[in-house]
Design an enzyme around this catalytic site. Structure first.
Site, PDB file in Angstrom:
ATOM      1  N   LYS A  21      11.885 -10.254 -43.310  1.00  0.00           N
ATOM      2  CA  LYS A  21      10.965 -11.187 -42.650  1.00  0.00           C
ATOM      3  C   LYS A  21       9.782 -11.506 -43.566  1.00  0.00           C
ATOM      4  CE  LYS A  21       8.566 -11.488 -38.140  1.00  0.00           C
ATOM      5  NZ  LYS A  21       8.334 -10.732 -36.879  1.00  0.00           N
ATOM      6  N   GLU A  77      16.001 -10.003 -33.334  1.00  0.00           N
ATOM      7  CA  GLU A  77      15.134  -9.207 -34.204  1.00  0.00           C
ATOM      8  C   GLU A  77      15.016  -7.787 -33.633  1.00  0.00           C
ATOM      9  OE1 GLU A  77      11.063 -10.558 -34.013  1.00  0.00           O
ATOM     10  OE2 GLU A  77      10.459  -9.468 -35.825  1.00  0.00           O
ATOM     11  N   THR A 107      -3.239  -4.411  -7.565  1.00  0.00           N
ATOM     12  CA  THR A 107      -3.313  -5.739  -6.946  1.00  0.00           C
ATOM     13  C   THR A 107      -4.503  -6.586  -7.430  1.00  0.00           C
ATOM     14  OG1 THR A 107      -4.550  -4.807  -5.094  1.00  0.00           O
ATOM     15  CG2 THR A 107      -2.174  -4.979  -4.809  1.00  0.00           C
ATOM     16  N   LEU A 160      -2.169  -2.905   1.168  1.00  0.00           N
ATOM     17  CA  LEU A 160      -2.517  -4.230   1.698  1.00  0.00           C
ATOM     18  C   LEU A 160      -3.941  -4.199   2.225  1.00  0.00           C
ATOM     19  CD1 LEU A 160       0.553  -5.462   3.795  1.00  0.00           C
ATOM     20  CD2 LEU A 160      -0.132  -6.151   1.492  1.00  0.00           C
ATOM     21  N   SER A 161      -4.693  -5.254   1.908  1.00  0.00           N
ATOM     22  CA  SER A 161      -6.066  -5.308   2.408  1.00  0.00           C
ATOM     23  C   SER A 161      -6.230  -6.424   3.435  1.00  0.00           C
ATOM     24  CB  SER A 161      -7.007  -5.592   1.236  1.00  0.00           C
ATOM     25  OG  SER A 161      -6.764  -6.908   0.743  1.00  0.00           O
ATOM     26  N   GLY A 162      -5.190  -7.257   3.561  1.00  0.00           N
ATOM     27  CA  GLY A 162      -5.366  -8.466   4.357  1.00  0.00           C
ATOM     28  C   GLY A 162      -5.865  -9.629   3.527  1.00  0.00           C
ATOM     29  N   GLY A 163      -6.007  -9.400   2.217  1.00  0.00           N
ATOM     30  CA  GLY A 163      -6.428 -10.467   1.304  1.00  0.00           C
ATOM     31  C   GLY A 163      -5.218 -11.056   0.586  1.00  0.00           C
ATOM     32  N   ILE A 164      -5.472 -12.145  -0.098  1.00  0.00           N
ATOM     33  CA  ILE A 164      -4.385 -12.902  -0.715  1.00  0.00           C
ATOM     34  C   ILE A 164      -3.701 -12.141  -1.851  1.00  0.00           C
ATOM     35  CG2 ILE A 164      -6.033 -14.134  -2.213  1.00  0.00           C
ATOM     36  CD1 ILE A 164      -2.950 -15.805  -0.782  1.00  0.00           C
ATOM     37  N   ASP A 165      -4.487 -11.361  -2.641  1.00  0.00           N
ATOM     38  CA  ASP A 165      -3.896 -10.704  -3.814  1.00  0.00           C
ATOM     39  C   ASP A 165      -2.819  -9.699  -3.419  1.00  0.00           C
ATOM     40  OD1 ASP A 165      -5.744 -11.980  -5.665  1.00  0.00           O
ATOM     41  OD2 ASP A 165      -7.259 -10.683  -4.783  1.00  0.00           O
ATOM     42  N   CYS A 183      12.021 -14.556 -36.331  1.00  0.00           N
ATOM     43  CA  CYS A 183      10.909 -14.855 -35.418  1.00  0.00           C
ATOM     44  C   CYS A 183       9.768 -15.655 -36.066  1.00  0.00           C
ATOM     45  CB  CYS A 183      10.408 -13.552 -34.796  1.00  0.00           C
ATOM     46  SG  CYS A 183       9.556 -13.813 -33.214  1.00  0.00           S
ATOM     47  N   GLU A 199     -11.080 -11.085 -11.120  1.00  0.00           N
ATOM     48  CA  GLU A 199     -11.789  -9.855 -10.759  1.00  0.00           C
ATOM     49  C   GLU A 199     -11.952  -8.945 -11.965  1.00  0.00           C
ATOM     50  OE1 GLU A 199     -10.045  -9.364  -6.184  1.00  0.00           O
ATOM     51  OE2 GLU A 199      -9.222  -8.169  -7.822  1.00  0.00           O
TER      52      GLU A 199
END
Lengths: 584, 584
Positions: free
Chosen positions: B119, B39, B435, B328-333, B155, B440
């Site tokens: 369509k 399409e 990030t 980088l913050s040292g956090g997981i995200d 579609c 959040e």
């Protein structure tokens, strides 16, 4: 028969306030006659996704039930009715909205609330997404009250265009009925040219259906979109009454008796449309001068200033703020923003200005900023950014072994300012008002997260050349309250030595006409060059424009005062091959 | 007969590239048979307002004329045809788009290009605005080629729901024709659950119309919206072929001969719909445990990581960037963002990480950040923010006679970091990758213009609990490349001493299930409490959510991998009375 226009001003989904407004009418004996309320009075407008949200749906339905129960307890009175805009749900067994209609509710004292008409034309262009949410009505609305035939319309129903299958005005005529009155309940978004179009179109319909036309519009600032009220009634070419703009208002008007002589015979095929008007660039061309933007009249300047002040106050109030911050640069934009805010400041609101000079800031900028604050009686603070900037530069030299230079050096100044401005906003629980104008936003002449920040943008729908018009108008009306030098000096961002806006941009009168051509979606680069605009300018502006979508994508809400604005109704992909913009 | 699926990957409006793709097929002798393209292959998708822009229209029409002229010069060959998606304009005399159709073009060598189908179903929910731009077709599409009856779909035509008047599949059946093949040209936006639904629905239609179903989908990242390709062909319940995800791809498949036994008899009334699926919260409830989000399988983790990496690379490439910055913050995200970027880094791209500690940053944060960069072999920089912060505080004490405290003190740290990150981005001509995660963003647990900045958000459609799932999956597949401590430590913003996310938020497994309920638009606060979720948490989350619209309004584009995401398809007014969200 009396007709009562309730030009209401309610927050979206403020169900208690809405009921209070209704109940208050009955605390004293209510006036007999026909009470008209705006489109979506019962819920607010535009709801967008809220109308799909089951939390909203349950609260709204509870509220509607309360009104209906209340209406039933009222003493029966055949001579009073309320016509109110709202929405009507048909839900599936899973509580999914199977059908949502934009309708007119009829409230008759002593009876249950019921719907009598579904909006037929659902606008779905620019800021409007009504086909996303609503199902259209298929038949015209006619109500008989007090032996009068009343033709019913909701907002867009009076604005047919080629994209709609039906024209409600024509359909009403086809019924062959004689109408005593046409009513239109509206939630009609504001722009500077709108009210004139509404009255012209209302008169057309009044002549065509040979009946007076009563129009009631809501008041409200909903993020970037304003509803101006300005409800009115016309009979043929005669204006029977007009309500204020940007204010809750009310008027009662006697329905005039039918007089054939009032009405001209007109056709309904020359229709004043809405959608297409987005595509008309507001440019004056004549052979002697370069094309230029149509200047704002004094009346338009006053109206624009009203609109902007109303918009910012609505946003602040609904978000719970009564304090404003403005970063003054010594340039015309921030001076104008501060002045417009001051002109609309209520007793419970406060406003302060911060001037954040760098080593590139001229004496004149300080002098202008200080004098403006004196003239306006606004607290004026100075926060020099040089120390913070030097600390940042040292940090980069020490840890990155590389100084900040060029663009990095220019942008960090702008970002230090926004950081300090927002720190002050946090410190005083106030909101920062953005000071960018439409021309800057269009060409990306701003630093993202720098001067582009703010809770809401006052001038983001005002071209730079119009910024000057508004400033001059204010000076005329308010005894040169804005220092004249700021109007006379050449614009500069003061991010490096001797910087002028014209180093990287065409003069604003040329820039703005190119932008108006592009933003109308109607003029190609080739056509603008053929109109006499400098080819280099047309091509460089096209390129700046197409490369700055990413900045607009993260911009704050912009108060809309033009038919075509950046913001919710402007939907352009950032990731694309945009070379077609400069295809000549 | 051979069927060739061209799973193309072209930038919106890249007209030259599109023609080159077509012309290249003819540089060697082209394969006989039916060539299928997605399409809107000829123009790109989604165009949004571009399709109204006269600059776009003229360039597109020139391009279409070139293709048509080229097609006419090709040697006639009855055994080859190309079916390609594109748009078709009907303009007024003023060049206004009177009608735009989403169509299939037929290219037959030696003949002019022509359209053969419009369509019928125009999706207009969530991220789709097709009714804003397009007019629907009213009749089914059938093409006879090589003595085969081919049913044509674009579609959404395969996804009827209650809001549409027609179902093309049923309409095709009603023709009474015997079909040899059904084709669907798609530009189908990606989400994690989409491909499974497509194949189920394709099989349904194949059984119902008793013919093989060939599906070709485009590839592309268009700002936040991804197109994953994953074209396929099915015959009854058998899968004939499948193409890669997120890659240009191609396959030729022989059209199978008709065999009655392949097909089951099924009804078409149990339809797998799209619109309603937005409203199904992805929550598992059982009597023994609190309701929780359905965990991602390993397969889904892998797919999500692919999607996110593809999305960010598309955005960067189309915006002209090949360098990335991550704070980088040292956090997981931020650890996960860096890792996903690294896993998708091409040879011409570079990536660097900056760790910007304050006095509240723990040793562990530095250690994690450093080790991750060692593991990933990514340059790691440290820019301590304390000096800049102290300079700012001194400035406020000196000029405002008031130190920055509380929220002002917390936010300025986040904003200093974004300022330094963007200065580095400017210095190296790179883009900063956001990030923030979906949890959040939903509760506004971020600083506007601080940690919310970035060119594009990788995790903005990934709940915090899913962030952990993705990190654990990566560690399983890549030998614990992400330091384990970051998965084990309690989340913290480190903006004050001993701060933990749980100081102001419920635990993430509870938070996320409440958010999923709210964002599906389907669960009220009352219902969630009845499901066993803690009332205080439900009410506090409702409030945080409704008060953070203003942050989302200025958020960067978020790569969409779920049916309901923040971003373009999420449209909620900021100014409103949002108390209904917590109505119990």
């Amino acid at each position: 028969m009396k007709i009562h226009l309730h030009q209401t001003h309610q927050t979206i989904a403020s169900f208690e306030d809405i009921r209070t407004y209704l109940y208050d009418i009955y605390t004293s004996k209510p006036s007999q006659g026909l009470h008209l309320f705006p489109e979506s009075f019962l819920c607010g407008y535009p709801l967008m996704d809220l109308c799909l949200n089951y939390s909203f749906i349950t609260s709204y339905q509870k509220h509607m039930q309360l009104i209906s129960t209340w209406a039933k307890t009222l003493p029966k009175d055949e001579n009073i009715i309320f016509l109110m805009g709202g929405i009507k749900y048909t839900l599936t067994s899973d509580h999914l909205p199977k059908k949502i209609e934009n309708v007119i509710y009829l409230l008759t004292p002593g009876e249950e609330l019921r719907t009598i008409y579904t909006k037929m034309l659902l606008p779905n262009y620019d800021i409007f997404d009504e086909k996303k949410y609503f199902d259209p009505g298929k038949t015209v609305g006619i109500l008989n009250f007090n032996k009068k035939n009343i033709a019913l319309m909701i907002c867009e129903d009076m604005w047919p265009n080629a994209s709609y299958e039906l024209d409600p005005t024509t359909e009403l005529k086809k019924t062959g009925l004689v109408f005593d009155l046409i009513i239109n309940l509206s939630a009609s978004p504001y722009d500077l040219s709108k009210q004139e179009k509404r009255i012209i179109r209302a008169k057309e319909i009044s002549h065509f259906l040979k009946a007076p036309f009563f129009y009631v519009n809501r008041v409200g600032g909903e993020d970037e979109i304003l509803f101006d009220g300005q409800s009115f009634a016309v009979n043929g070419s005669e204006i029977l009454g007009k309500l204020n703009r940007f204010k809750k208002d009310f008027i009662s008007i006697d329905l005039p008796a039918y007089e054939k002589s009032i009405y001209q015979n007109i056709d309904n095929d020359k229709v004043t449309t809405t959608w297409e008007s987005l595509f008309v660039p507001n440019i004056i061309t004549n052979s002697k001068k370069l094309p230029h933007i149509k200047p704002l009249t004094d009346q338009e300047c006053l109206e624009a200033i009203d609109a902007l002040g109303f918009g910012v106050n609505e946003y602040a109030r609904k978000c719970g703020f009564s304090k404003f911050q403005v970063a003054l640069s010594g340039g015309i934009d921030s001076c104008l923003v501060l002045t417009i805010l001051k002109l609309h400041l209520t007793k419970t609101q406060t406003l302060e200005a911060i001037y954040m000079p760098s080593k590139f800031s001229g004496e004149l900028s300080l002098d202008i900023s200080k004098r403006l604050c004196q003239n306006l009686k606004i607290p004026f603070y100075i926060l020099p950014i040089e120390d913070v900037k030097m600390t940042c530069k040292s940090l980069f030299i020490k840890h990155m072994h590389q100084d900040l230079q060029g663009l990095a050096d220019e942008n960090i100044q702008s970002r230090i300012r926004s950081m300090l401005l927002l720190a002050r906003a946090n410190q005083t629980n106030s909101i920062a008002i953005n000071t960018s104008n439409k021309s800057e936003i269009a060409v990306g002449y701003s630093t993202i997260y720098g001067d582009s920040v703010g809770a809401i943008s006052l001038l983001g729908d005002v071209y730079k050349s119009e910024v000057y018009m508004l400033a001059k108008y204010i000076n005329k009306a308010h005894d040169n309250i804005i220092p004249l030098e700021v109007i006379q000096r050449p614009p500069t961002a003061e991010l490096r030595d001797n910087q002028k806006d014209t180093d990287s941009l065409p003069p604003y009168d040329i820039l703005d006409v190119i932008l108006e051509g592009m933003l109308s979606y109607r003029l190609t680069a080739k056509q603008m060059i053929e109109m006499g605009l400098p080819p280099d300018d047309v091509l460089s502006v096209s390129k700046l424009y197409r490369n700055s979508e990413y900045k607009r994508a993260q911009f704050c809400p912009i108060i809309k005062i033009k038919p075509k604005s950046f913001g919710f109704g402007y939907r352009v992909p950032t990731s694309k091959d945009g070379t077609f913009y400069s295809d000549i």
